[in-house]
Design a protein around this motif. Structure first.
Motif, PDB file in Angstrom:
ATOM      1  N   ALA A 111       1.757  -8.615   5.651  1.00 19.29           N
ATOM      2  CA  ALA A 111       1.373  -8.523   7.062  1.00 19.29           C
ATOM      3  C   ALA A 111       2.531  -8.918   7.965  1.00 19.29           C
ATOM      4  O   ALA A 111       2.794  -8.268   8.990  1.00 19.29           O
ATOM      5  N   GLU A 112       3.244  -9.978   7.595  1.00 18.93           N
ATOM      6  CA  GLU A 112       4.382 -10.442   8.392  1.00 18.93           C
ATOM      7  C   GLU A 112       5.448  -9.358   8.516  1.00 18.93           C
ATOM      8  O   GLU A 112       6.112  -9.240   9.553  1.00 18.93           O
ATOM      9  N   SER A 113       5.608  -8.579   7.459  1.00 19.51           N
ATOM     10  CA  SER A 113       6.653  -7.542   7.458  1.00 19.51           C
ATOM     11  C   SER A 113       6.130  -6.193   7.933  1.00 19.51           C
ATOM     12  O   SER A 113       6.849  -5.188   7.845  1.00 19.51           O
ATOM     13  N   GLN A 114       4.860  -6.158   8.412  1.00 15.07           N
ATOM     14  CA  GLN A 114       4.245  -4.931   8.907  1.00 15.07           C
ATOM     15  C   GLN A 114       4.174  -3.846   7.826  1.00 15.07           C
ATOM     16  O   GLN A 114       4.398  -2.662   8.089  1.00 15.07           O
ATOM     17  N   THR A 115       3.859  -4.278   6.608  1.00 11.63           N
ATOM     18  CA  THR A 115       3.741  -3.364   5.474  1.00 11.63           C
ATOM     19  C   THR A 115       2.274  -3.035   5.215  1.00 11.63           C
ATOM     20  O   THR A 115       1.469  -3.943   4.990  1.00 11.63           O
ATOM     21  N   ALA A 137      -5.809  -6.414   9.256  1.00 12.26           N
ATOM     22  CA  ALA A 137      -6.098  -5.020   9.598  1.00 12.26           C
ATOM     23  C   ALA A 137      -5.970  -4.734  11.084  1.00 12.26           C
ATOM     24  O   ALA A 137      -5.917  -3.568  11.496  1.00 12.26           O
ATOM     25  N   ARG A 138      -5.886  -5.763  11.918  1.00 16.66           N
ATOM     26  CA  ARG A 138      -5.692  -5.549  13.357  1.00 16.66           C
ATOM     27  C   ARG A 138      -4.301  -5.025  13.664  1.00 16.66           C
ATOM     28  O   ARG A 138      -4.094  -4.371  14.693  1.00 16.66           O
ATOM     29  N   SER A 139      -3.344  -5.304  12.770  1.00 11.37           N
ATOM     30  CA  SER A 139      -1.972  -4.895  13.052  1.00 11.37           C
ATOM     31  C   SER A 139      -1.336  -4.068  11.938  1.00 11.37           C
ATOM     32  O   SER A 139      -0.301  -3.433  12.162  1.00 11.37           O
ATOM     33  N   VAL A 140      -1.957  -4.078  10.741  1.00  9.73           N
ATOM     34  CA  VAL A 140      -1.403  -3.359   9.594  1.00  9.73           C
ATOM     35  C   VAL A 140      -2.516  -2.549   8.927  1.00  9.73           C
ATOM     36  O   VAL A 140      -3.615  -3.070   8.724  1.00  9.73           O
TER      37      VAL A 140
END
Length: 309
Positions: A111-115, A137-140
């Motif tokens: 999640a931190e790496s937007q993977t 899941a809000r960002s990735v």
């Protein structure tokens, strides 16, 4: 160490026996790598896979430094943030995960790496991480696939010894739907002539639709190696009238005939449409993607086979 060369792919810290894995020797290791490129393997929809746990027979390796190694790999300049899949071989939520709690760490790293993340599992232990997955899941993009081979507890236990019950898996689907994660359900491994009746499939799809499944795929049972032989031996004892029909369906192959596959597809189509479970993500699946369609080991393992839907 020589005796463990097939299993251990890192530095061995210690070997232990723990209550969460009865009869299995657990090797705690320091992994050297985490990401595995599967771009050239047509059985995988995704380009990369990884695992925190790896099972081989009566031995299980636990990658104690999984999060740290994965963080280093996904923060390289060359990393293109392609989807990373868990559970394409061994279920990441095996019982030992309750003790080691590796998944929250590696999920956070991705999640931190937007993977983007893809999870394949049959274990209700996934519900422990639902709050985290919902946040991620809000960002990735997060894709979760649950294997439910049948609603019959006895047959499910025969197909997947030691795995969770069908009722527990349906409840997990409901939990995922409530968390807004649009669960995909793999009807796998589907046992021909035992769980593929139209009324049986209709009942299963109805239950999955009621639980909130977004889409389904179906993969007939594959009969590989010793486990396939054991299944046929069991079939001969419990359902001797089906042995000849199984030989006709499979021949000398480990997979069902093309004729069976086409007939199953034609029966599944109207059911999938009736229950609204034919989402776009299903039609995009490549023809060989279907973790868990072979007879699994007793560790909730998954693997690849033919997908019809």
């Amino acid at each position: 160490m020589a005796a463990l060369t097939e299993l251990v792919c890192g530095d061995l810290m210690r070997s232990v026996m723990i209550p969460e894995a009865p009869g299995i020797r657990v090797h705690e290791i320091l992994a050297r790598t985490m990401l595995e490129s599967v771009t050239g393997d047509r059985s995988h929809r995704y380009s990369f896979a990884t695992s925190t746990l790896q099972r081989l027979g009566g031995e299980l390796q636990v990658k104690m430094n999984a999060a740290g190694v994965l963080r280093r790999e996904v923060h390289r300049r060359s990393w293109r943030r392609e989807t990373v899949a868990f559970g394409t071989v061994d279920d990441p939520y095996q019982p030992v995960e309750e003790r080691y709690r590796l998944m929250p760490q590696v999920l956070a790293v991705l999640a931190e790496s937007q993977t983007p993340i893809a999870l394949f599992t049959s274990s209700p232990l996934l519900s422990r991480d639902l709050p985290l997955l919902r946040l991620i899941a809000r960002s990735v993009p997060v894709t979760v696939s649950i294997a439910v081979p049948t609603l019959d507890p006895a047959l499910s236990s025969r197909l997947e010894p030691g795995a969770s019950t069908p009722q527990a898996r349906v409840a997990l689907v409901e939990g995922l739907a409530s968390a807004g994660l649009a669960p995909h359900v793999r009807i796998a491994p589907l046992a021909p002539l035992l769980a593929d009746g139209t009324s049986q499939l209709s009942e299963l799809l109805s239950a999955l639709a009621d639980a909130g499944a977004a889409r389904v795929s179906v993969s007939p049972l594959q009969l590989d190696g010793d486990l396939g032989t054991e299944f046929l031996d069991w079939l001969g004892v419990e359902h001797p009238a089906l042995v000849r029909r199984y030989r006709s369906l499979y021949g000398k192959r480990s997979f069902v005939s093309a004729e069976y596959s086409m007939k199953l597809r034609s029966r599944m189509g109207p059911l999938v449409e009736r229950y609204g479970l034919g989402g776009d993500a299903v039609s995009d699946l490549p023809p060989t993607l279907a973790p868990a369609a072979r007879l699994p080991r007793d560790d909730f393992s998954t693997t690849s086979a033919l997908t019809l839907f």
